[in-house]
Design an enzyme around this catalytic site. Structure first.
Site, mmCIF file in Angstrom:
data_model
loop_
_atom_site.group_PDB
_atom_site.id
_atom_site.type_symbol
_atom_site.label_atom_id
_atom_site.label_comp_id
_atom_site.label_asym_id
_atom_site.label_seq_id
_atom_site.Cartn_x
_atom_site.Cartn_y
_atom_site.Cartn_z
ATOM 1 N N CYS A 154 18.013 35.911 42.034
ATOM 2 C CA CYS A 154 18.989 36.924 42.451
ATOM 3 C C CYS A 154 19.713 36.462 43.697
ATOM 4 C CB CYS A 154 18.288 38.261 42.718
ATOM 5 S SG CYS A 154 19.404 39.533 43.327
ATOM 6 N N CYS A 157 20.667 39.021 46.244
ATOM 7 C CA CYS A 157 19.595 39.498 47.121
ATOM 8 C C CYS A 157 19.334 38.513 48.252
ATOM 9 C CB CYS A 157 18.273 39.656 46.369
ATOM 10 S SG CYS A 157 18.397 40.572 44.855
ATOM 11 N N ASP A 158 19.421 37.241 47.954
ATOM 12 C CA ASP A 158 18.822 36.246 48.846
ATOM 13 C C ASP A 158 19.791 35.255 49.482
ATOM 14 O OD1 ASP A 158 16.525 37.487 48.010
ATOM 15 O OD2 ASP A 158 16.087 36.009 46.462
#
Lengths: 328, 108
Positions: A154, A157-158
């Site tokens: 993801c 997300c990161d």
């Protein structure tokens, strides 16, 4: 406190032969866009509708930062915002959500019995399976060990953790390029590793990626091993044509190589294609009366948010007809 | 009603490391979609474990030191501390039942 009430209800259902038994009109398994749209249509048709979600509501959509191909949002919409709005809309019409994983669907014609991980059993007159699909893993050494420490599925997300660092993205489809473009806003350099020499991704994303100065492509290449102590440090990448291996120093590895449908629940119940997708007709009907499959789990799906939602609506409309014809 | 409260680079030692109770820290950032899905689950847990586990959240954008110290490279991450040491790490979204199981292990 509502959760405890849910559990109590589930237990009551498990003790069906002791009297107070619970029969759901439309049971929906999976809270992604297909399931949420099915829930909206089924509950708005005044059917007693329960949606089961064993993981994260919204599924893949909730990890998508910017959705610009869902009609009605010309300025794009954040995946989580869309999911929460869809969920609120379904609940407004009476959909009940239970955060449990359904582990087995038992067909006791004309009813179905849903068994959950927590040991609950609930009867349903119709079932719509919208269990979605899960990201594929590379399956190479070091990958599993370094998840959360540089290996990610993801980027939205990161990616911010890799500001000013070099990262690699694996894959050649829409998801891979979407995430490469997002990651390129933070990383100093993004290397897209793809096992072929052409991309499957849509033209608009290819154009954007090629025009982004800090995105590079490694064609005809596959990741062999992920190395690092406390985090990802480098990869070995093999050229599939020459067989030559090289080392690529990166702090992050983002993997987007397709998905596998979550059709474990349907094995033995309905026919699955070679990829494990369930075969349905244009009404999302399976050969089992009352059992519908919609969204990414079905065969021949376009695998888009808008088509998944459309599938869910179609399945719920058909389930409503089925209930009228067989139970009302 | 218990609620996860904010901790920061400057208060982390006092809030988390020096607390007598086990502490669960939710590492999050405003741009992280799954973090927004985890928050209500952590909120419910903070009710269930009220008085037995302390719940805190840390914005990794505003507090890069703590996130860096514990090698956080993916969020949401939940870290469970006991006696000043991290004893459990959960990366990514997990359903509530999984999280309870991990907390019960720490408390056992």
């Amino acid at each position: 406190m509502t959760r405890i009430d849910d559990e109590a209800q589930g237990r009551t259902a498990a003790l069906a032969d002791e009297g107070a038994r619970e029969v759901v009109d439309v049971a929906i398994i999976g809270g992604g866009p297909a399931g949420l749209a099915a829930a909206l249509y089924a509950s708005r048709a005044r059917r007693r509708t329960v949606l089961w979600e064993g993981g994260m509501l919204g599924g893949q959509v909730a990890t998508t930062e910017r959705i610009e191909n869902y009609p009605g949002y010309p300025d794009s919409v954040h995946g989580v915002d869309l999911v929460l709005a869809m969920h609120r809309q379904a609940e407004q019409f009476g959909t009940e959500t239970r955060y449990e994983r359904v582990t087995r669907i038992e067909h006791r014609a004309p009813l179905f019995v849903l068994h959950t991980e927590q040991g609950h059993a609930v009867e349903a007159k119709s079932v719509v399976v919208t269990a979605g699909a899960e990201a594929n893993k590379l399956g190479v050494p070091g990958e599993a060990e370094l998840v959360g420490r540089g290996v990610s599925y993801c980027a939205t997300c990161d990616a911010a953790f890799f500001t000013g660092q070099q990262v690699a993205v694996v894959g050649g489809g829409d998801a891979a390029l979407d995430e490469a473009l997002f990651t390129a806003r933070f990383a100093s350099k993004v290397t897209v590793i793809h096992r072929r020499d052409t991309l499957r991704a849509s033209r608009i994303l290819q154009e954007r990626a090629f025009a982004t100065p800090n995105i590079e492509f490694l064609w005809d290449s596959v990741v062999e091993t992920v190395y690092g102590e406390s985090g990802v440090e480098w990869l070995t990448v093999r050229d599939v044509r020459s067989g030559a291996t090289r080392e690529l120093p990166v702090a992050g590895l983002f993997i987007f190589i397709g998905q596998t449908p979550n059709t474990g629940l349907l094995e033995g119940l309905v026919p699955l294609d070679r990829g494990g997708h369930a075969e349905v007709n244009l009404w999302m009907e399976t050969p089992v009366p009352g059992l519908f499959v919609a969204g990414d789990v079905r065969a021949e799906a376009a695998r888009q948010l808008v088509s998944a939602a459309g599938d869910g609506a179609t399945a719920a409309i058909r389930a409503d007809h089925y209930l009228s014809a067989n139970f009302d | 009603m218990a609620h996860p409260t904010d901790t920061s680079d400057s208060t982390f030692e006092q809030d988390v490391l020096k607390d007598d109770l086990p502490v669960l820290v939710d590492f999050w950032a405003p741009w992280c979609g799954p973090c927004r899905m985890v928050a209500p689950v952590v909120e419910e847990l903070s009710d269930d474990y009220d008085g037995r586990v302390k719940f805190m959240k840390l914005n990794t954008d505003e507090n890069p030191q703590v996130a860096g110290k514990y090698g956080i490279r993916s969020i949401p991450t939940l870290l469970i501390f006991k006696g000043g040491e991290p004893v459990g790490q959960i990366v990514g979204f997990r359903p509530k039942s999984d999280l309870s199981k991990r907390l019960d292990e720490v408390l056992a």
